[in-house]
Design an enzyme around this catalytic site. Structure first.
Site, short mmCIF file in Angstrom:
data_model
loop_
_atom_site.label_atom_id
_atom_site.label_comp_id
_atom_site.label_asym_id
_atom_site.label_seq_id
_atom_site.Cartn_x
_atom_site.Cartn_y
_atom_site.Cartn_z
N LYS A 33 0.86 -1.14 0.12
CA LYS A 33 -0.02 0.10 0.01
C LYS A 33 0.80 1.18 0.04
O LYS A 33 0.73 2.27 -0.64
CB LYS A 33 -0.81 -0.09 1.11
CG LYS A 33 -2.02 -1.07 1.24
CD LYS A 33 -2.83 -0.94 2.40
CE LYS A 33 -2.00 -1.08 3.94
NZ LYS A 33 -1.47 -2.57 4.16
N THR A 34 1.88 1.18 1.09
CA THR A 34 2.85 2.42 0.88
C THR A 34 3.34 2.64 -0.31
O THR A 34 3.75 3.56 -0.65
CB THR A 34 3.65 2.31 2.46
OG1 THR A 34 2.62 2.02 3.40
CG2 THR A 34 4.55 3.48 2.58
N ASP A 211 -1.90 7.78 3.76
CA ASP A 211 -1.49 6.47 4.15
C ASP A 211 -2.13 6.09 5.60
O ASP A 211 -2.06 7.10 6.34
CB ASP A 211 0.04 6.22 4.27
CG ASP A 211 0.78 4.94 4.18
OD1 ASP A 211 -0.22 3.99 4.08
OD2 ASP A 211 1.76 4.71 4.41
N GLU A 212 -2.13 4.91 5.97
CA GLU A 212 -2.71 4.38 7.28
C GLU A 212 -4.08 4.99 7.33
O GLU A 212 -4.25 5.54 8.48
CB GLU A 212 -1.53 4.68 8.27
CG GLU A 212 -0.40 4.25 7.96
CD GLU A 212 -0.19 2.81 8.44
OE1 GLU A 212 -1.17 2.25 9.02
OE2 GLU A 212 1.21 2.43 8.34
N GLN A 242 -5.68 -3.14 10.50
CA GLN A 242 -4.83 -2.88 11.35
C GLN A 242 -5.17 -1.56 12.03
O GLN A 242 -4.15 -0.59 12.42
CB GLN A 242 -3.77 -2.48 10.21
CG GLN A 242 -3.12 -3.50 9.81
CD GLN A 242 -1.59 -3.36 9.05
OE1 GLN A 242 -0.78 -2.82 9.60
NE2 GLN A 242 -1.86 -3.48 7.69
N ARG A 588 4.71 -7.49 10.94
CA ARG A 588 5.85 -6.73 10.87
C ARG A 588 7.09 -7.57 10.43
O ARG A 588 8.06 -7.23 10.02
CB ARG A 588 6.50 -6.00 12.04
CG ARG A 588 5.33 -5.05 12.68
CD ARG A 588 4.74 -4.04 11.71
NE ARG A 588 3.61 -4.38 11.20
CZ ARG A 588 3.15 -3.96 10.10
NH1 ARG A 588 4.01 -3.15 9.33
NH2 ARG A 588 2.02 -4.39 9.53
P1 ATP Z 1 1.66 -2.13 6.14
O1 ATP Z 1 0.23 -2.57 5.91
O2 ATP Z 1 2.41 -2.68 7.06
O3 ATP Z 1 1.74 -0.73 6.08
P2 ATP Z 1 1.93 -1.97 3.13
O4 ATP Z 1 0.82 -2.47 2.36
O5 ATP Z 1 2.25 -0.47 3.24
O6 ATP Z 1 2.25 -2.61 4.67
P3 ATP Z 1 4.79 -1.85 1.96
O7 ATP Z 1 5.21 -1.53 3.16
O8 ATP Z 1 4.43 -0.97 1.00
O9 ATP Z 1 3.34 -2.54 2.38
O10 ATP Z 1 5.17 -3.01 1.31
C1 ATP Z 1 5.67 -4.15 2.17
C2 ATP Z 1 7.03 -4.81 1.32
O11 ATP Z 1 6.80 -5.23 -0.01
C3 ATP Z 1 8.06 -3.50 1.15
O12 ATP Z 1 9.49 -4.03 1.39
C4 ATP Z 1 8.04 -3.30 -0.26
O13 ATP Z 1 9.06 -2.62 -0.79
C5 ATP Z 1 7.62 -4.65 -0.76
N1 ATP Z 1 6.51 -4.59 -2.13
C6 ATP Z 1 5.50 -4.03 -2.16
N2 ATP Z 1 5.18 -4.30 -3.48
C7 ATP Z 1 5.92 -5.05 -4.25
C8 ATP Z 1 6.15 -5.34 -5.53
N3 ATP Z 1 4.98 -5.33 -6.51
N4 ATP Z 1 7.12 -5.97 -5.97
C9 ATP Z 1 8.15 -6.33 -4.98
N5 ATP Z 1 8.17 -5.93 -3.63
C10 ATP Z 1 6.95 -5.21 -3.34
MG MG Z 2 2.37 0.76 5.03
#
Ligand code: ATP
Ligand code: MG
Length: 681
Positions: A33-34, A211-212, A242, A588
């Site tokens: 997402k981030t 975000d969040e 979350q 995490r």
């Molecule tokens: P959270 O819910 O904990 O905030 P999130 O959904 O924001 O998590 P991110 O932190 O953006 O997730 O991504 C998690 C990990 O996956 C990061 O290390 C990111 O670089 C990697 N990632 C995300 N998308 C891809 C992708 N399409 N290909 C490879 N790696 C990815």
């Molecule tokens: Mg995130």
């Protein structure tokens, strides 16, 4: 341009390319997402959208600076960077420009929670300060003004809290202070009352991202709605599973009802997890499935099976922290970078035994969000001096330091000065620096007069120097006020002097990096530092689950997996929120996850027998733990070591519930002991 989007999967790309109209990206932990909104920002800029027309909001400064760095690394440097900051920082910037419309001056100082409590304590000593502080926060976050609070209050206690709220708010205005909640509340107030302002701000920030989003509260939602007055280009990302700030007023409805609040919302779901191994994700998914009020999402691991989630079972917190320290040492010895390791706990009180264990093992750690650096007494003293120099209305800070270092100025003298200043409608500092000397010498005793005279003189010299050069000011600051000398003479002075040096160094650094930064600017900058900003990377991190939001670690430990501690039971316990916290904690982890549970823990002055956390069962892990035990299981003839009984030999192995019972011969004494309480030798 394609290069930017290449790093995304098709769904992420679809979300990042959506330009006009509201969009909700709803997805589980670690699904990118981030990453998606960071990429979206880079994509918007690459299309030629002016960075000034974008606004990206997050919950921590660390997240904001990481996102800024990543977004900018994907594109050629824009003329100026896009605004990417926390909600509070946005409020601060906004108020700097517009607070005068509320009849206030823009050299206000932002106070932290600790300051807030001190002010409340000055107003009322009877009600619990923490309760009053959180109720005031609740009023502000529900957009309730003091007058309304007073009108609404029915019970005597609430009438009193509402009255304290009113006095507190008046005090802030008089001293030109704003608290964290004001940063958002006053911003909202300005946008609400001034239609032209609302329109022009909304026209400016034409592309807004959050975000969040699951952790936004009512005030933040209302603020976003005002910012979207002339458009609906609002892109929010979040995960209902979350949402962990219910206790602080976060409203999960904000995310669940987003499509109803904004017409024609595009909803995108991301279903691949790029963070954790299958084993970790399986456990986290099993756990969260026990919640009833959730949307339900799919999350597929892309990282392969990985190692099973491990369970550490110990008799007490000392054994627990030693086990964790040993495991961490092994990781570091095998070449893992310390920054890739973290230990989480549900409540801060658990950090004490953990810290002791890490200290015993000589493992350097960073405690994220304990007593924060800026909340240490010596640092607050230095900050108070700086505040008085930046803002001569700040009586609160003035009173903190008037006798620190000791100047022989007692309470009676301060009361006298306060009364006289009040009659003249002046702040304490103004009163003392503007009143003719002859008059002052009549008001005060000879000794007090001489010492106050010197104090004011020192402050004035500092102020004049500051007008000439901030650097020069900083060089002479400590010797003029004598803080280091004061602390050096105290028993625990060494560390405090080092802290002061670090603080002064930080100030000098910031001024060097931003030569135009004013003292005001510096003070505001540090008042908005959040817990996560302290993570440095070369040490292991230990922190509460709340502070770990949005972060990821290759190797993760969670301690205190017992009923009462995690889930935290007690008045007002919301089991679904506890479970979401469990989900946040587990997700995490990237490669290994270890959950630790003890039989008894020393807490609040007594030792308590505890049950294992229901979350271990719900996540399907107690079974898993046994299979680990079995594979490394004990057999007749093994030598084992027990904490109290020493070394013995296994005579017999039998099942005992979820564990194994061992009959062990300790030098002739036979005892039955659960296998989790011995170690192989
Ligand atoms: P959270 O819910 O904990 O905030 P999130 O959904 O924001 O998590 P991110 O932190 O953006 O997730 O991504 C998690 C990990 O996956 C990061 O290390 C990111 O670089 C990697 N990632 C995300 N998308 C891809 C992708 N399409 N290909 C490879 N790696 C990815
Ligand atoms: Mg995130």
């Amino acid at each position: 341009m394609d290069k930017i989007l290449d790093q995304l999967n098709p769904e992420q790309r679809e979300a990042a390319c959506h330009i006009d109209g509201p969009i909700l990206i709803l997805a589980g932990a670690g699904s990118g997402k981030t990453k998606t909104i960071t990429t979206r920002l880079a994509y918007l800029l690459s299309l030629g959208i002016d960075p000034a027309n974008t606004l990206t909001l997050t919950f921590t400064n660390k997240a904001a600076s990481e996102m800024r760095e990543r977004a900018l690394s994907m594109i050629d440097n824009p003329v100026y960077p896009p605004l990417l900051c926390t909600f509070h920082k946005f409020g601060l910037l906004f108020l700097k420009f517009h607070i005068e419309k509320l009849g206030r001056k823009n050299d206000f100082v932002v106070i932290d929670t600790d300051d807030k409590k001190r002010i409340i304590k000055q107003i009322d000593k009877e009600l619990p300060t923490a309760l009053v502080a959180s109720e005031i926060s609740r009023y502000k976050n529900s957009l309730i003004h003091p007058a309304q609070a007073i009108a609404q209050a029915e019970q005597p206690q609430y009438k009193k809290i509402a009255a304290i709220y009113q006095t507190y708010q008046e005090y802030l205005v008089e001293n030109n202070l704003v608290d964290f909640d004001d940063l958002l509340m006053l911003t909202h107030e300005l946008l609400e009352m001034d239609e032209d302002l609302r329109k022009s701000v909304s026209d400016r920030y034409r592309y807004i991202m959050v975000d969040e989003y699951q952790d936004t509260n009512e005030l933040q939602l209302q603020l976003l709605k005002k910012l979207c007055d002339s458009h609906t280009n609002l892109c929010v990302v979040g995960d209902d599973d979350q949402s962990i700030y219910g206790w602080r007023g976060a409203n999960i409805k904000n995310i669940l009802e987003f499509p109803n609040m904004f017409d024609d919302t595009k909803v995108v779901k991301l279903e691949h997890n790029y963070r954790s191994t299958e084993e970790i994700l399986k456990a986290a998914n099993l756990l969260i499935q026990h919640n009833r009020s959730r949307l339900g999402k799919t999350l597929i691991s892309t990282k392969g099976k990985g190692k099973p989630v491990e369970i550490f079972q110990s008799s007490d917190e000392n054994e627990e922290s030693d086990k964790i320290a040993r495991a961490i040492k092994q990781l570091i010895d095998s070449g893992v970078a310390a920054g890739e390791i973290a230990v989480l706990y549900r409540i801060n009180a658990l950090s004490r035994s953990l810290e002791e264990g890490l200290n015993r093992a000589g493992i350097a750690y960073q405690l994220v969000g304990g007593v924060r650096f800026y909340e240490r007494a010596e640092i607050k003293d230095a900050i108070s001096y700086l505040r008085i120099i930046a803002n001569s209305h700040d009586d609160f800070s003035f009173k903190r330091v008037i006798n620190r270092p000791k100047r022989g100025i007692g309470k009676a003298t301060i009361d006298k000065i306060e009364k006289a200043a009040y009659e003249k409608h002046l702040s304490l500092y103004q009163f003392l620096s503007e009143t003719p000397k002859t008059e002052l010498s009549k008001l005060l005793s000879k000794k007090a007069y001489a010492s106050i005279n010197r104090f004011i003189n020192d402050l004035e010299i500092l102020q004049e120097t500051l007008e000439r050069s901030t650097m020069e000011f900083m060089e002479m600051f400590d010797s003029a006020i004598g803080l280091k000398a004061h602390y050096a003479s105290l028993p625990d002075g060494m560390e405090r002097v080092l802290n002061l040096d670090e603080f002064y160094g930080l100030f000098r650094d910031m001024i060097k990096k931003n030569p135009d930064m004013s003292l005001d600017g510096f003070l505001n900058e540090i008042s908005l530092q959040s817990d996560q900003d302290q993570i440095k990377g070369e040490q292991i991190s230990i922190m509460s689950v709340h502070a770990s939001k949005g972060l990821e670690f290759t190797h993760l430990f969670v301690i205190g997996m017992e009923e009462e501690f995690f889930p935290l039971l007690g008045d007002g316990c919301d089991m679904e929120e506890e479970r979401r916290l469990g989900y946040v904690a587990m997700t995490r982890a990237k490669e290994t996850l270890t959950l630790s549970t003890v039989q008894s823990r020393f807490h609040k002055g007594r030792r308590k027998q505890l049950e294992k956390s229901r979350f271990l069962t719900e996540a399907g892990l107690l079974q898993g733990a046994l299979s680990i035990e079995k594979s490394t299981g004990y057999k007749k003839g093994d030598l084992v070591k027990h904490k109290l009984f020493g070394i013995g030999r296994v005579l017999e192995v039998s099942r005992a519930g979820r564990d194994y019972k061992l009959k062990i011969n300790f030098g002739g004494n036979r005892r039955d002991i659960l296998s989790s309480f011995v170690e192989k030798v």
